[in-house]
Design a protein around this motif. Structure first.
Motif, mmCIF file in Angstrom:
data_model
loop_
_atom_site.group_PDB
_atom_site.id
_atom_site.type_symbol
_atom_site.label_atom_id
_atom_site.label_comp_id
_atom_site.label_asym_id
_atom_site.label_seq_id
_atom_site.Cartn_x
_atom_site.Cartn_y
_atom_site.Cartn_z
ATOM 1 N N ARG A 96 0.825 -1.206 0.000
ATOM 2 C CA ARG A 96 0.000 0.000 0.000
ATOM 3 C C ARG A 96 0.862 1.260 0.000
ATOM 4 O O ARG A 96 2.022 1.235 0.371
ATOM 5 C CB ARG A 96 -0.943 -0.008 1.208
ATOM 6 C CG ARG A 96 -1.996 -1.117 1.163
ATOM 7 C CD ARG A 96 -2.801 -1.163 2.460
ATOM 8 N NE ARG A 96 -3.871 -2.134 2.388
ATOM 9 C CZ ARG A 96 -3.729 -3.432 2.665
ATOM 10 N NH1 ARG A 96 -2.529 -3.903 3.021
ATOM 11 N NH2 ARG A 96 -4.759 -4.248 2.587
ATOM 12 N N TYR A 97 0.234 2.360 -0.397
ATOM 13 C CA TYR A 97 0.947 3.643 -0.437
ATOM 14 C C TYR A 97 1.047 4.197 0.989
ATOM 15 O O TYR A 97 0.047 4.280 1.711
ATOM 16 C CB TYR A 97 0.208 4.620 -1.343
ATOM 17 C CG TYR A 97 0.957 5.919 -1.564
ATOM 18 C CD1 TYR A 97 1.799 6.070 -2.651
ATOM 19 C CD2 TYR A 97 0.828 6.970 -0.661
ATOM 20 C CE1 TYR A 97 2.498 7.252 -2.847
ATOM 21 C CE2 TYR A 97 1.528 8.156 -0.847
ATOM 22 C CZ TYR A 97 2.367 8.291 -1.939
ATOM 23 O OH TYR A 97 3.060 9.450 -2.118
ATOM 24 N N PRO A 98 2.244 4.632 1.424
ATOM 25 C CA PRO A 98 2.432 5.076 2.810
ATOM 26 C C PRO A 98 1.992 6.520 3.050
ATOM 27 O O PRO A 98 2.310 7.427 2.279
ATOM 28 C CB PRO A 98 3.938 4.932 3.017
ATOM 29 C CG PRO A 98 4.522 5.100 1.651
ATOM 30 C CD PRO A 98 3.517 4.545 0.681
ATOM 31 N N VAL A 99 1.278 6.713 4.151
ATOM 32 C CA VAL A 99 0.794 8.038 4.560
ATOM 33 C C VAL A 99 1.013 8.186 6.056
ATOM 34 O O VAL A 99 0.759 7.255 6.822
ATOM 35 C CB VAL A 99 -0.713 8.207 4.249
ATOM 36 C CG1 VAL A 99 -1.219 9.566 4.754
ATOM 37 C CG2 VAL A 99 -0.986 8.054 2.768
ATOM 38 N N ARG A 100 1.486 9.350 6.452
ATOM 39 C CA ARG A 100 1.581 9.685 7.869
ATOM 40 C C ARG A 100 0.654 10.850 8.158
ATOM 41 O O ARG A 100 0.589 11.809 7.389
ATOM 42 C CB ARG A 100 3.023 10.047 8.246
ATOM 43 C CG ARG A 100 3.981 8.867 8.273
ATOM 44 C CD ARG A 100 5.421 9.315 8.470
ATOM 45 N NE ARG A 100 5.651 9.924 9.770
ATOM 46 C CZ ARG A 100 6.200 9.288 10.806
ATOM 47 N NH1 ARG A 100 6.534 8.012 10.696
ATOM 48 N NH2 ARG A 100 6.413 9.912 11.941
ATOM 49 N N VAL A 101 -0.066 10.775 9.264
ATOM 50 C CA VAL A 101 -0.926 11.866 9.730
ATOM 51 C C VAL A 101 -0.206 12.489 10.916
ATOM 52 O O VAL A 101 -0.046 11.862 11.968
ATOM 53 C CB VAL A 101 -2.319 11.351 10.125
ATOM 54 C CG1 VAL A 101 -3.188 12.514 10.597
ATOM 55 C CG2 VAL A 101 -2.968 10.639 8.940
ATOM 56 N N GLU A 102 0.256 13.734 10.709
ATOM 57 C CA GLU A 102 1.214 14.348 11.631
ATOM 58 C C GLU A 102 0.681 15.653 12.229
ATOM 59 O O GLU A 102 -0.230 16.283 11.688
ATOM 60 C CB GLU A 102 2.508 14.681 10.869
ATOM 61 C CG GLU A 102 3.306 13.481 10.412
ATOM 62 C CD GLU A 102 4.270 13.002 11.471
ATOM 63 O OE1 GLU A 102 4.280 13.559 12.594
ATOM 64 O OE2 GLU A 102 5.038 12.081 11.174
#
Length: 513
Positions: free
Chosen positions: A182-188
């Motif tokens: 999957r495509y990586p996403v960070r919620v920061e």
């Protein structure tokens, strides 16, 4: 599966496009009348005035990504901005800043440990897998939106742009393996006003999702703000617009369009990503906050924030249909494919993209110049000189006024207009009958001229001709009749280069007798 190969960090492999000085960083315009510029612009201005060094400016901008509380108060703004191009700018400028302490600190910050994205630090304790994305987040820090909403919104962006529209999916980074590829996403916890950004992680060469060899496709990752309540409109609308926008940057990386950054000019990178917000989540209308662009600034060397230019791209392609496969999005998909294939770039690639629709870039730009002046509704028609949401644009931000006006006949005005797609609107009298002439200064410009008459909600257009070095444009015996307002639309469609190195202008005199 992608081939295993030696991955080259983007910070080393890529020469990027933006510099902190003197080129302007790409930031959003003030929203809803806010006078304070966004954080990157405040830093850029301070460097330009000599108040801080380039290295200090680079460090403060780096902190705007990695440690928002460390940014000096003088440069903190809650005016919204997107971080993809400013981050690329940092990657370009930092290697040239030598051993200055601030530069060393900034370089260290951008190499900080992270699972997926440069510019963020530390692990995040919570994860969630959606159909296409792997999200890392801290549950206790989310504001106003659940992680399920983030995941569903991102999946909609993917399903629309990749599956429905047929754009090539972003390539995977073999060095970073989220579950299921999957495509990586960070919620920061990002800086105030920072929607989010996409960061390239490695050059992978060929994107297997395209039928050609891209050669410089890049894998990437995304960082999103944990708090969308701070932005104009509803938190959900702001998230939707950001997801569509930033995921389009992920696709641009995957086409090799940002490697090296600068291959595609800022106005196309950001203007087209902003236009994609309307294609994917049309009701969100977050892009209204960027109205209006500088219409007198040439597309090929656009000097302002690139985000507002989305409405020009919208106006040029809207006639082909919106929010559906094979419509407006298809024109801009063809543009990115031209760049990816290395067939052409920038204005030349955009021209080839419009040729697939059997109109020229000149036609599309001139027709858009007329539509953008009057902002008339055509949601239920295929007319050329109107916009589906034109009245809503005007209600939100106000309409567009003429740049100059001629009085009763006889009268004249001399102006200059930039080459490489810029426009002038010249107001004309609404009464009487008169002859109109546009006299070219014999320079390099190619000035397309039309007289546009608005009567109620209808726009009637009378072509005048093309003023260029070999001839002028003239219209004899024009009678406005029942027009409520009349404007001479002058578009300079002279393309000096696919990627102009400077702004050149053409002078002309417009007269009525």
């Amino acid at each position: 599966m992608l081939e295993r190969r030696k991955m080259i960090p983007l910070t080393i492999a890529v020469v990027t496009v933006l510099a902190i000085v003197p080129a302007p960083m790409s930031t959003a315009q003030p929203v809803h009348g806010r006078a304070r510029p966004a954080t990157p612009e405040l830093i850029e201005r301070a460097v330009g005035r000599g108040e801080i060094s380039e290295a200090e400016g680079a460090l403060f901008l780096t902190w705007a990504f990695t440690a928002p509380r460390r940014v000096p108060e003088a440069y903190v703004s809650d005016t919204p901005w997107s971080g993809t191009l400013p981050l690329l700018g940092l990657q370009r400028i930092l290697p040239s800043l030598g051993d200055a302490q601030a530069a060393r600190l900034a370089r260290t910050e951008l190499r900080g440990p992270t699972f997926a994205c440069r510019g963020t630090r530390g692990s995040l304790p919570n994860t969630r897998s959606s159909r296409h994305f792997y999200l890392q987040y801290r549950a206790s820090s989310l504001v106003s939106l659940t992680i399920a909403r983030y995941a569903a919104t991102l999946d909609t962006a993917w399903e629309t742009e990749v599956r429905r529209f047929g754009w090539a999916r972003p390539p995977r980074d073999p060095g970073r393996r989220p579950p299921g590829g999957r495509y990586p996403v960070r919620v920061e916890n990002l800086s105030a006003g920072l929607y989010g950004y996409v960061s390239g992680t490695a050059i992978v060469g060929n994107n297997r999702a395209t039928p050609w060899n891209d050669r410089d496709a890049a894998a990437s990752c995304m960082v999103l703000n944990r708090d969308f309540a701070q932005f104009p409109g509803s938190p959900l609308d702001a998230l939707r617009a950001t997801a569509a926008h930033e995921f389009n940057h992920s696709i641009q990386f995957g086409y090799g369009a940002l490697t090296p950054p600068g291959k595609v000019i800022d106005v196309l990178v950001e203007g087209l990503a902003t236009e994609m917000e309307d294609e994917v989540f049309d009701p969100s209308n977050d892009s209204y906050n960027y109205l209006w662009p500088r219409f007198t600034s040439p597309m090929g060397r656009y000097g302002g924030s690139p985000y507002p230019y989305w409405v020009v791209f919208r106006a040029m392609a809207e006639r082909f249909g919106t929010g559906r496969r094979g419509g407006s999005e298809d024109v801009y998909q063809a543009f990115w494919e031209q760049v990816s294939r290395r067939a052409s770039t920038n204005l030349a690639a955009l021209g080839r993209a419009f040729k697939t629709t059997r109109i020229t870039l000149s036609d599309a730009y001139h027709d858009a110049s007329i539509a953008l002046r009057f902002l008339q509704d055509c949601s239920d028609t295929k007319r050329r000189y109107c916009l589906e949401e034109g009245p809503e644009y005007a209600a939100f931000r106000g309409g567009n006024a003429d740049h100059a006006a001629l009085g009763p006949s006889p009268d004249s005005a001399t102006r200059s207009i930039a080459n490489d797609y810029a426009l002038n609107w010249i107001g004309l009298p609404v009464g009487g009958t008169y002859d109109l002439a546009v006299v070219h200064d014999r320079g390099t410009g190619r000035l397309r001229v039309s007289v546009a008459c608005r009567q109620g909600t209808e726009v009637r257009v009378t072509p005048v001709g093309v003023a260029k070095a070999s001839n002028d444009a003239a219209l004899n015996g024009f009678s406005p009749g029942p027009c409520d307002e009349v404007t001479a639309v002058v578009s300079n469609v002279r393309q000096t280069s696919p990627t102009p190195r400077s702004i050149t202008k053409t002078r002309y005199t417009i007269s009525i007798t």
